[in-house]
Design an enzyme around this catalytic site. Structure first.
Site, PDB file in Angstrom:
ATOM      1  N   ASP A  46      36.328  25.795  -5.286  1.00  0.00           N
ATOM      2  CA  ASP A  46      35.470  26.429  -5.411  1.00  0.00           C
ATOM      3  C   ASP A  46      35.194  27.678  -6.138  1.00  0.00           C
ATOM      4  O   ASP A  46      36.103  29.166  -6.689  1.00  0.00           O
ATOM      5  CB  ASP A  46      34.689  27.389  -3.830  1.00  0.00           C
ATOM      6  CG  ASP A  46      33.334  27.591  -3.853  1.00  0.00           C
ATOM      7  OD1 ASP A  46      32.319  26.283  -3.983  1.00  0.00           O
ATOM      8  OD2 ASP A  46      33.474  28.660  -3.788  1.00  0.00           O
ATOM      9  N   ARG A  47      33.879  28.025  -7.210  1.00  0.00           N
ATOM     10  CA  ARG A  47      33.917  28.500  -8.788  1.00  0.00           C
ATOM     11  C   ARG A  47      32.884  29.908  -7.847  1.00  0.00           C
ATOM     12  O   ARG A  47      33.486  30.468  -8.316  1.00  0.00           O
ATOM     13  CB  ARG A  47      32.932  28.184  -9.282  1.00  0.00           C
ATOM     14  CG  ARG A  47      33.719  27.349  -9.882  1.00  0.00           C
ATOM     15  CD  ARG A  47      34.186  25.344  -9.479  1.00  0.00           C
ATOM     16  NE  ARG A  47      33.088  24.754  -8.923  1.00  0.00           N
ATOM     17  CZ  ARG A  47      33.465  23.820  -8.414  1.00  0.00           C
ATOM     18  NH1 ARG A  47      34.562  23.287  -7.315  1.00  0.00           N
ATOM     19  NH2 ARG A  47      32.206  23.620  -7.655  1.00  0.00           N
ATOM     20  N   THR A  48      32.240  29.952  -6.782  1.00  0.00           N
ATOM     21  CA  THR A  48      32.002  30.801  -6.569  1.00  0.00           C
ATOM     22  C   THR A  48      32.842  31.712  -5.284  1.00  0.00           C
ATOM     23  O   THR A  48      33.109  33.280  -5.058  1.00  0.00           O
ATOM     24  CB  THR A  48      30.479  30.574  -5.108  1.00  0.00           C
ATOM     25  OG1 THR A  48      29.688  30.334  -6.231  1.00  0.00           O
ATOM     26  CG2 THR A  48      29.861  32.083  -4.503  1.00  0.00           C
ATOM     27  N   CYS A  82      27.949  21.753 -12.662  1.00  0.00           N
ATOM     28  CA  CYS A  82      27.838  23.313 -12.643  1.00  0.00           C
ATOM     29  C   CYS A  82      27.357  23.939 -13.014  1.00  0.00           C
ATOM     30  O   CYS A  82      28.443  24.411 -14.081  1.00  0.00           O
ATOM     31  CB  CYS A  82      29.736  23.311 -11.675  1.00  0.00           C
ATOM     32  SG  CYS A  82      30.027  24.343 -10.582  1.00  0.00           S
ATOM     33  N   THR A  84      27.633  27.264 -12.222  1.00  0.00           N
ATOM     34  CA  THR A  84      27.889  28.353 -11.426  1.00  0.00           C
ATOM     35  C   THR A  84      29.597  28.620 -12.491  1.00  0.00           C
ATOM     36  O   THR A  84      30.077  29.497 -12.936  1.00  0.00           O
ATOM     37  CB  THR A  84      28.727  28.583  -9.842  1.00  0.00           C
ATOM     38  OG1 THR A  84      27.468  28.431  -8.715  1.00  0.00           O
ATOM     39  CG2 THR A  84      29.863  29.510  -9.703  1.00  0.00           C
ATOM     40  N   ALA A  85      30.231  27.086 -12.606  1.00  0.00           N
ATOM     41  CA  ALA A  85      31.534  26.643 -13.994  1.00  0.00           C
ATOM     42  C   ALA A  85      30.899  27.399 -15.212  1.00  0.00           C
ATOM     43  O   ALA A  85      31.661  28.066 -15.908  1.00  0.00           O
ATOM     44  CB  ALA A  85      31.710  25.374 -13.973  1.00  0.00           C
ATOM     45  N   THR A 124      23.728  29.118  -6.830  1.00  0.00           N
ATOM     46  CA  THR A 124      24.685  30.129  -5.738  1.00  0.00           C
ATOM     47  C   THR A 124      25.085  32.111  -5.710  1.00  0.00           C
ATOM     48  O   THR A 124      24.295  32.323  -7.272  1.00  0.00           O
ATOM     49  CB  THR A 124      26.665  29.892  -5.460  1.00  0.00           C
ATOM     50  OG1 THR A 124      26.591  30.290  -7.354  1.00  0.00           O
ATOM     51  CG2 THR A 124      25.923  28.146  -5.926  1.00  0.00           C
ATOM     52  N   LYS A 164      26.672  20.286  -0.343  1.00  0.00           N
ATOM     53  CA  LYS A 164      27.566  19.977   0.098  1.00  0.00           C
ATOM     54  C   LYS A 164      28.526  19.122   1.291  1.00  0.00           C
ATOM     55  O   LYS A 164      30.007  18.291   1.524  1.00  0.00           O
ATOM     56  CB  LYS A 164      28.352  21.451  -0.241  1.00  0.00           C
ATOM     57  CG  LYS A 164      28.416  21.780  -1.813  1.00  0.00           C
ATOM     58  CD  LYS A 164      29.015  23.090  -1.775  1.00  0.00           C
ATOM     59  CE  LYS A 164      28.613  23.313  -3.560  1.00  0.00           C
ATOM     60  NZ  LYS A 164      30.051  22.112  -4.487  1.00  0.00           N
ATOM     61  N   CYS A 193      21.336  25.724  -9.460  1.00  0.00           N
ATOM     62  CA  CYS A 193      22.889  24.715  -9.108  1.00  0.00           C
ATOM     63  C   CYS A 193      22.124  22.914  -8.883  1.00  0.00           C
ATOM     64  O   CYS A 193      21.168  23.407  -8.694  1.00  0.00           O
ATOM     65  CB  CYS A 193      22.940  25.463  -7.355  1.00  0.00           C
ATOM     66  SG  CYS A 193      24.355  24.375  -6.605  1.00  0.00           S
TER      67      CYS A 193
END
Length: 241
Positions: A46-48, A82, A84-85, A124, A164, A193
């Site tokens: 998970d990026r966050t 994504c 956040t990525a 996020t 999710k 997001c």
């Protein structure tokens, strides 16, 4: 020309991104559609979680592995469904030597081109902490509107506890956050997001919504030298007064 997709972040958003690319491409036969090489890899950490706590597992090596495979397959550019990525975009791009569609820049630019000054963001915690939207919005001379802590928790619940987990999202909670941002001066609310994009797929979110996933799809098509259907050439529509 081929588009490479680093997907699975999450899986539903990746599927919806592919759907939007197909829907938005001005094609009258199978052969006129964009060729895509998609890696759907939900095993990527998970990026966050990593942005908030660097002791968590780093997603970058996993993303880099896919980017290098796409380079070997000679894709023209890479899309990451994504947001956040995109905190890691420059690092990944520098190492894999393939351009990555910059959805944050493109979203802010398209909004600015419509004369909109105040941009509300639903994203996020990781995206907020990384400040990728803050930096781009400031660079382009616009104003950022973020949820307060209470409403940001509602956004995170929509993303992690609803979409999710495959649970029907609370559209009431979505609307509460949207109205909160508008009350703070937002002229448009950005779905920052791609899990929130899935909510837009299933519900009518009303006016004044800009979906980053739609921007990503449009820019991916353009950069691979395909045409956009006329219906999708003007997706930025501010809240009417």
């Amino acid at each position: 020309m081929s588009l490479g997709v680093i997907g699975g972040l999450g899986p539903m958003a990746t599927a919806y991104f592919m759907q939007r690319v197909i829907e938005m491409t001005d094609a009258v036969s199978d052969q006129e559609h964009l060729q895509m090489i998609i890696y759907n890899c939900p095993n990527i950490p998970d990026r966050t979680s990593y942005i908030l706590d660097n002791t968590k597992e780093n997603p970058v090596p996993y993303i880099m592995d896919i980017a290098n495979k796409l380079r070997e397959q000679q894709v023209e550019c890479i899309a990451m469904p994504c947001i956040t990525a995109h905190h890691f975009k420059e690092l990944i791009e520098e190492q894999c030597k393939i351009p990555i569609v910059d959805v944050v820049y493109d979203t802010v630019r398209m909004i600015k081109d419509k004369g909109i000054k105040n941009i509300g963001i639903m994203s996020t915690d990781g995206t907020i902490k990384s400040k990728i939207f803050q930096h781009e919005i400031e660079k382009q001379g616009l104003e950022l509107v973020l949820p307060d802590d209470v409403h940001q928790k509602m956004v995170m619940n929509l993303i992690y506890e609803d979409v999710k987990k495959g649970v029907t999202p609370s559209i009431d909670n979505f609307n509460i956050v949207k109205e909160h941002l508008i009350s703070k001066g937002a002229q448009i609310v950005v779905l920052g997001c791609t899990e929130l994009s899935v909510i837009k797929r299933d519900f009518d979110l009303g006016e004044g919504i800009c979906d980053c996933l739609d921007v990503l799809a449009i820019q991916s098509i353009i950069r691979c030298n395909k045409e956009i259907k006329s219906d999708y050439k003007d997706i930025i529509k501010p809240i009417s007064k």
